[in-house]
Each structure stands twice: as C-alpha cells, then as structure tokens.
Write a protein that holds these residues in place. Structure first.
Motif, PDB file in Angstrom:
ATOM      1  N   LYS A  92      12.900  16.497 -55.516  1.00  0.00           N
ATOM      2  CA  LYS A  92      12.215  17.288 -56.551  1.00  0.00           C
ATOM      3  C   LYS A  92      11.985  18.738 -56.099  1.00  0.00           C
ATOM      4  CE  LYS A  92       7.405  16.178 -55.635  1.00  0.00           C
ATOM      5  NZ  LYS A  92       6.140  15.774 -56.133  1.00  0.00           N
ATOM      6  N   TYR A  93      12.087  18.972 -54.812  1.00  0.00           N
ATOM      7  CA  TYR A  93      12.040  20.356 -54.307  1.00  0.00           C
ATOM      8  C   TYR A  93      13.476  20.877 -54.358  1.00  0.00           C
ATOM      9  CZ  TYR A  93       7.546  18.653 -52.771  1.00  0.00           C
ATOM     10  OH  TYR A  93       6.299  18.087 -52.749  1.00  0.00           O
ATOM     11  N   THR A  94      13.858  21.334 -55.537  1.00  0.00           N
ATOM     12  CA  THR A  94      15.295  21.548 -55.790  1.00  0.00           C
ATOM     13  C   THR A  94      15.905  22.625 -54.905  1.00  0.00           C
ATOM     14  OG1 THR A  94      14.724  22.987 -57.629  1.00  0.00           O
ATOM     15  CG2 THR A  94      15.238  20.702 -58.168  1.00  0.00           C
ATOM     16  N   LYS A  95      15.127  23.676 -54.611  1.00  0.00           N
ATOM     17  CA  LYS A  95      15.669  24.737 -53.737  1.00  0.00           C
ATOM     18  C   LYS A  95      15.938  24.180 -52.344  1.00  0.00           C
ATOM     19  CE  LYS A  95      15.492  28.261 -56.546  1.00  0.00           C
ATOM     20  NZ  LYS A  95      16.747  28.823 -57.043  1.00  0.00           N
ATOM     21  N   ILE A  96      14.966  23.456 -51.830  1.00  0.00           N
ATOM     22  CA  ILE A  96      15.145  22.865 -50.494  1.00  0.00           C
ATOM     23  C   ILE A  96      16.301  21.881 -50.522  1.00  0.00           C
ATOM     24  CG2 ILE A  96      14.100  21.411 -48.698  1.00  0.00           C
ATOM     25  CD1 ILE A  96      11.347  22.458 -49.588  1.00  0.00           C
ATOM     26  N   GLU A 122       6.008  22.338 -50.364  1.00  0.00           N
ATOM     27  CA  GLU A 122       5.705  23.251 -51.477  1.00  0.00           C
ATOM     28  C   GLU A 122       5.820  24.710 -51.036  1.00  0.00           C
ATOM     29  OE1 GLU A 122       1.952  21.879 -53.006  1.00  0.00           O
ATOM     30  OE2 GLU A 122       2.930  20.265 -54.140  1.00  0.00           O
ATOM     31  N   VAL A 123       5.324  24.992 -49.853  1.00  0.00           N
ATOM     32  CA  VAL A 123       5.379  26.383 -49.368  1.00  0.00           C
ATOM     33  C   VAL A 123       6.831  26.787 -49.107  1.00  0.00           C
ATOM     34  CG1 VAL A 123       4.667  27.982 -47.564  1.00  0.00           C
ATOM     35  CG2 VAL A 123       3.075  26.281 -48.387  1.00  0.00           C
ATOM     36  N   PHE A 124       7.576  25.920 -48.473  1.00  0.00           N
ATOM     37  CA  PHE A 124       8.975  26.237 -48.176  1.00  0.00           C
ATOM     38  C   PHE A 124       9.755  26.456 -49.477  1.00  0.00           C
ATOM     39  CE2 PHE A 124      13.148  24.575 -46.107  1.00  0.00           C
ATOM     40  CZ  PHE A 124      13.601  25.876 -45.930  1.00  0.00           C
ATOM     41  N   GLU A 125       9.492  25.590 -50.452  1.00  0.00           N
ATOM     42  CA  GLU A 125      10.157  25.730 -51.755  1.00  0.00           C
ATOM     43  C   GLU A 125       9.820  27.106 -52.362  1.00  0.00           C
ATOM     44  OE1 GLU A 125      12.270  23.665 -53.096  1.00  0.00           O
ATOM     45  OE2 GLU A 125      12.292  24.063 -55.237  1.00  0.00           O
ATOM     46  N   THR A 126       8.582  27.506 -52.237  1.00  0.00           N
ATOM     47  CA  THR A 126       8.153  28.811 -52.760  1.00  0.00           C
ATOM     48  C   THR A 126       8.881  29.951 -52.049  1.00  0.00           C
ATOM     49  OG1 THR A 126       5.999  27.888 -53.261  1.00  0.00           O
ATOM     50  CG2 THR A 126       6.129  30.289 -53.181  1.00  0.00           C
ATOM     51  N   TYR A 127       8.978  29.854 -50.734  1.00  0.00           N
ATOM     52  CA  TYR A 127       9.693  30.912 -49.991  1.00  0.00           C
ATOM     53  C   TYR A 127      11.145  31.010 -50.459  1.00  0.00           C
ATOM     54  CZ  TYR A 127       5.904  31.648 -46.646  1.00  0.00           C
ATOM     55  OH  TYR A 127       4.706  31.972 -46.068  1.00  0.00           O
ATOM     56  N   LEU A 128      11.784  29.879 -50.640  1.00  0.00           N
ATOM     57  CA  LEU A 128      13.188  29.914 -51.073  1.00  0.00           C
ATOM     58  C   LEU A 128      13.304  30.518 -52.471  1.00  0.00           C
ATOM     59  CD1 LEU A 128      14.484  26.445 -49.764  1.00  0.00           C
ATOM     60  CD2 LEU A 128      15.123  28.699 -48.908  1.00  0.00           C
ATOM     61  N   LYS A 129      12.363  30.148 -53.338  1.00  0.00           N
ATOM     62  CA  LYS A 129      12.381  30.688 -54.710  1.00  0.00           C
ATOM     63  C   LYS A 129      12.153  32.186 -54.696  1.00  0.00           C
ATOM     64  CE  LYS A 129      11.079  27.013 -57.795  1.00  0.00           C
ATOM     65  NZ  LYS A 129       9.973  26.094 -57.944  1.00  0.00           N
TER      66      LYS A 129
END
Ligand SMILES: N[C@@H](CCC(=O)N[C@@H](CS)C(=O)NCC(=O)O)C(=O)O
Length: 233
Positions: free
Chosen positions: A179-183, A137-144
């Motif tokens: 589901k972590y689409t950015k990752i 979740e955190v990694f996805e947030t950073y990418l977003k």
C-alpha cells in the motif's frame, strides 16, 4: 594491498557496503564474520571496532565501521567522481539525509521488528508494529515529495542500498507494504534494474527466512541484548 571487508552474510549494513563495492567495481577481499559463533565479540575484533558491530572496512590498517561512513569513504577514496555519491552540495545533502534517516529511524524501527525477534527471540509487539508503520509513512512521504526514481535522485546513490536492505527485511517476514506504492515500486524497480545487486540481498533474505523457521541458538554467546542475559543495574 586490497581492501578488506569484514561482513556478515545476512546483515543489511554489510549488504549495503558489498553492493556499493560491486557497483563501483572496487576490488576487495570479503571476510565472513560468523555472527552465530560470536566472531565479532572477541577482544581482537573490538580492536577494529569497539562497538563490536559488523561491517568493518580495513584499508591498509585504517579501520572504519558504521556502514554509512564506509559507503561515503569508499566513494570519496576510490571513485570520487561517481554519481553514487554526488559532489553537488544539495544533492549530497539529500543522500546524507536519507542515510541518516535510515540509520536513525527506518532501519532502527524496522530491524527491531523484523530481525531482533528472529535472532534474539523477542516478541513482535503492537508498539514495534506502529514504529514500522511510522517509518514506512515517512519514507513514502520523502519519495513522494522528491518525486525521483531513486531515493535521493533520478539515479542510484549510496542511499538506495541501506533503505533497500531495510525494506528487504520486511519482505523476509512477508510483511505486506504494497500500500506504500512509492516504496513498493522503487523496491521492485531496484530488483529489476540491478539484478546483480539484488542477488546480494536475495541470498541474505533466504538466510533470514531460514533462521525465522529455524531460530539460531545464540544463548551461549553471552550477548549483551540477549533476553536471557541479566541486566547489570
Ligand atoms: N550502525 C551500524 C550497525 C551495524 C550492525 O548493527 N550490525 C549488526 C549485524 S547486522 C551487528 O554487528 N550487531 C552486533 C550484535 O548484534 O552483536 C552500521 O550501520 O554499520
């Protein structure tokens, strides 16, 4: 004298260093460390790295461990103008931040769930799974938030390698992170855009999958974190 890299064939930190050396076209001698035979647990190895971890870089007797430090050193020493480790303070800070994030949280949480149960016979737990979810979740947030094509910029940097190899261990155990689409997109674009770098990770993934099916017997290594080893109180 050529650089020497002591590496383990399926270890994510070793893979990241190999990928950087390949991408930068820096010649090096690859010295395979056999984890199963405990080649990193000897007093001689501890002279190079008291942490007894793999990888270790040997640059004419200058021994460096910790893959992040190795990645930074290779760029600074051998390709100081490469975009892989930008000079601009803010860009560099983001690269450094993502390297720290991987070391402290992303790889720490993920490898405890993916790798430790394969190599040390620990059970996968709900707590472990929650920590994986938290890291994703955190990694996805950073990418977003950053909105770039790669983890720290719109081009490849040394931060992409460790985060990629941590994520690869999730694929190795068939953990669905789509589901972590950015990752998911970043991970798959890396494979597509850097096939020679992906091959390094892919061969390792095949090994990890083999060991998942055929657990290695590491009981005679007397390894400090092996479950059968007594805890010294
Ligand atoms: N923080 C270190 C971690 C290196 C690491 O954990 N390497 C593993 C192999 S993938 C290792 O050597 N573990 C020692 C052991 O389990 O005995 C780095 O990034 O280089």
């Amino acid at each position: 004298m050529v650089l020497k890299l002591y590496a383990v064939s399926d270890g994510p930190p070793s893979l990241s260093v190999r990928q950087a050396l390949k991408y930068l076209d820096v010649p090096f001698e690859l010295i395979n460390v056999d984890y199963g035979r405990g080649e990193h647990m000897t007093p001689e190895y501890a002279q190079m790295n008291p942490q007894k971890e793999i990888p270790v870089l040997d640059d004419e007797g200058f021994f460096l461990s910790e893959s992040n430090a190795i990645l930074q050193y290779i760029c600074d020493s051998y390709k100081p103008t490469s975009d892989l480790y930008p000079q601009d303070p803010k860009l560099r800070a983001i690269v450094n931040h993502r390297l720290c994030f991987n070391l402290s949280t992303y790889y720490a949480n993920i490898s405890a769930y993916t790798m430790a149960p394969i190599f040390f016979d620990y059970k996968r737990t709900d707590l472990g799974l929650k920590k994986v979810t938290m890291a994703l979740e955190v990694f996805e947030t950073y990418l977003k938030k950053l909105g770039t094509s790669h983890v720290a910029s719109n081009h490849l940097t040394i931060a992409d390698f460790p985060l990629f190899n941590s994520t690869m261990t999730l694929e190795a155990i068939n953990y669905d992170f789509s589901k972590y689409t950015k990752i998911y997109n970043w991970y798959n674009n890396f494979k597509k855009n850097y096939p020679e770098l992906w091959k390094i990770s892919k061969d390792a993934m095949t090994e990890i999958q083999y060991f998942a099916e055929n657990p290695p017997d590491l009981s005679n290594l007397n390894h400090p974190i092996h479950p059968i080893r007594k805890i010294n109180k």
